[in-house]
Design a protein around this motif. Sequence first.
Motif, PDB file in Angstrom:
ATOM      1  N   TRP A   1      -3.776  -8.415  -6.262  1.00 17.95           N
ATOM      2  CA  TRP A   1      -5.039  -9.046  -5.475  1.00 17.95           C
ATOM      3  C   TRP A   1      -5.354  -9.813  -6.356  1.00 17.95           C
ATOM      4  CZ3 TRP A   1      -5.436  -2.801  -7.159  1.00 17.95           C
ATOM      5  CH2 TRP A   1      -5.161  -1.447  -6.052  1.00 17.95           C
ATOM      6  N   GLU A   2      -6.428 -10.501  -5.544  1.00 16.18           N
ATOM      7  CA  GLU A   2      -7.040 -11.760  -6.030  1.00 16.18           C
ATOM      8  C   GLU A   2      -8.204 -10.778  -7.021  1.00 16.18           C
ATOM      9  OE1 GLU A   2      -9.798 -15.695  -4.425  1.00 16.18           O
ATOM     10  OE2 GLU A   2      -9.594 -14.087  -3.278  1.00 16.18           O
TER      11      GLU A   2
ATOM     12  N   ARG B   1       0.655  -1.037   0.462  1.00 14.92           N
ATOM     13  CA  ARG B   1      -0.430   0.182   0.089  1.00 14.92           C
ATOM     14  C   ARG B   1       0.771   0.882  -0.126  1.00 14.92           C
ATOM     15  NH1 ARG B   1      -5.397   1.701   2.680  1.00 14.92           N
ATOM     16  NH2 ARG B   1      -5.883   3.530   1.903  1.00 14.92           N
TER      17      ARG B   1
ATOM     18  N   MET C   1       1.140  -5.327  -7.124  1.00 14.15           N
ATOM     19  CA  MET C   1       0.163  -5.589  -5.493  1.00 14.15           C
ATOM     20  C   MET C   1      -0.104  -7.291  -5.410  1.00 14.15           C
ATOM     21  SD  MET C   1      -0.267  -2.955  -4.216  1.00 14.15           S
ATOM     22  CE  MET C   1      -1.064  -2.907  -2.553  1.00 14.15           C
TER      23      MET C   1
ATOM     24  N   THR D   1      -7.805  -4.369 -11.195  1.00 17.31           N
ATOM     25  CA  THR D   1      -7.164  -4.552 -11.584  1.00 17.31           C
ATOM     26  C   THR D   1      -7.354  -5.911 -11.715  1.00 17.31           C
ATOM     27  OG1 THR D   1      -5.969  -5.903 -10.090  1.00 17.31           O
ATOM     28  CG2 THR D   1      -4.991  -4.092 -10.346  1.00 17.31           C
ATOM     29  N   CYS D   2      -8.717  -6.801 -12.128  1.00 16.16           N
ATOM     30  CA  CYS D   2      -8.981  -7.340 -12.885  1.00 16.16           C
ATOM     31  C   CYS D   2      -9.270  -7.471 -14.041  1.00 16.16           C
ATOM     32  CB  CYS D   2     -10.576  -8.340 -11.716  1.00 16.16           C
ATOM     33  SG  CYS D   2     -11.811  -9.597 -13.410  1.00 16.16           S
TER      34      CYS D   2
ATOM     35  N   ALA E   1     -11.489  -7.184  -8.420  1.00 14.85           N
ATOM     36  CA  ALA E   1     -10.227  -5.880  -8.439  1.00 14.85           C
ATOM     37  C   ALA E   1     -10.522  -4.959  -9.316  1.00 14.85           C
ATOM     38  CB  ALA E   1      -9.092  -7.103  -7.791  1.00 14.85           C
TER      39      ALA E   1
ATOM     40  N   ARG F   1     -10.119   0.468  -5.255  1.00 13.31           N
ATOM     41  CA  ARG F   1      -9.968  -0.407  -4.786  1.00 13.31           C
ATOM     42  C   ARG F   1     -10.571  -2.312  -6.226  1.00 13.31           C
ATOM     43  NH1 ARG F   1      -8.139  -5.143  -4.300  1.00 13.31           N
ATOM     44  NH2 ARG F   1      -7.477  -6.365  -2.627  1.00 13.31           N
ATOM     45  N   GLU F   2     -11.584  -1.990  -5.340  1.00 16.86           N
ATOM     46  CA  GLU F   2     -12.596  -3.230  -5.715  1.00 16.86           C
ATOM     47  C   GLU F   2     -13.344  -2.245  -6.248  1.00 16.86           C
ATOM     48  OE1 GLU F   2     -11.867  -6.039  -2.556  1.00 16.86           O
ATOM     49  OE2 GLU F   2     -13.442  -5.400  -1.521  1.00 16.86           O
TER      50      GLU F   2
END
Length: 273
Positions: free
Chosen positions: A52-53, A14, A50, A67-68, A65, A170-171
Motif C-alpha cells: 500500500w502507498e 485481498r 500488500m 501500514t504507513c 495507509a 486499511r487506511e
Amino acid sequence: MDLDIDTVRVARTRADCVLRPGEAFLGGGTYLYSEPVPPGVTGLVDLTGMGWEPWSVDGAGLRVAGTCTLEELVSGPGSLGADTGGPYRALGLVAPCVSALTLSAKVARMATIGGNLALGLPAGSMVGLFAALSARAIVWTPDGGSRELAVSDLVTGVGVVDLAPGEVLREVRVPARMLGQRAVFRRASLTPAGRTAAMVTGRTGDRAPRIIVTASVTTPHGLYVRDHDMLDRWIDWIGREGAWYEDTHGSREWRAAMTRRLAHEAFDELSGA
C-alpha cells in the motif's frame, strides 16, 4: 524475543487477508514482538506485503495507509505541516503526536499507524492526532466488503477497539477542509521522557474550537468548546463518568488536573485569547 508461532504468511492480495484458524495480522510488529504471544495465536499474516502507498494527498484530503510507518508519517504529511500558515498547517500536529510516543528511531522505522490505532492504548497518540482532524477509519471486512467509522469512535476501552475478528484497518482519511485549519498540541508526563499521561489536541472548527482529550482517559473524548465555563463543565462530566485512567504513569486526580490545565491552554490558543 523468540516469538513462538508456527507460520508466517505474507499477504499480497485481498484474498490473502482472510485469516485462517489461529492467525493474527502483523503490521510493524514492534508491540507484538515485545509481548507474550496472545493466547491461541499460532500464525501471522504480514500486511506489509500488500504494498500500500504509505500516504497521499489530493482534492479529497489526506489518506494514510494502515501500514504507513511513524517515520513515513513524519517525513511525509508531517513535512507538509511545517509551513504553519500554509494549506496543510493542521499537519503540524503530526511530529509532536509521534514524539509523544517517546520512540526509538528503530521502532519509528517499523511501527505502523494501523498498529498504534488498533492497540487502543490510552497513550497511543495516533488516536489523538487523527481524532483532532476528524479522520475516518476505513476497515476491510472478511467478506470482501468495507465499512468506515470516525477514528474518535474506534477505541471503545483500554486496549479495546471496534474491530471484529478478521477485520483490517486499511487506511485513515482526513477531509481536505481540515488540513488548512489551525491545530494545537499539549502533553503532560510525570518525567521528561516518560509515557504520555495526558494529551490534548485540537483544531479550529466551523462552530467553535474542537478539543480532543486522550491518554488521561479510557476512551477518546471530544467537544466543540465555546467558552471556558463549558470546558470546565465538560471536564467535570468526564470525572462523573469515571473515565479518568490510572496506572504507574499517573493517578486519576493528577491526570484530571493536567487535562484541565492543558485543555484551557489549548482553547486559549485556538480561540486567539
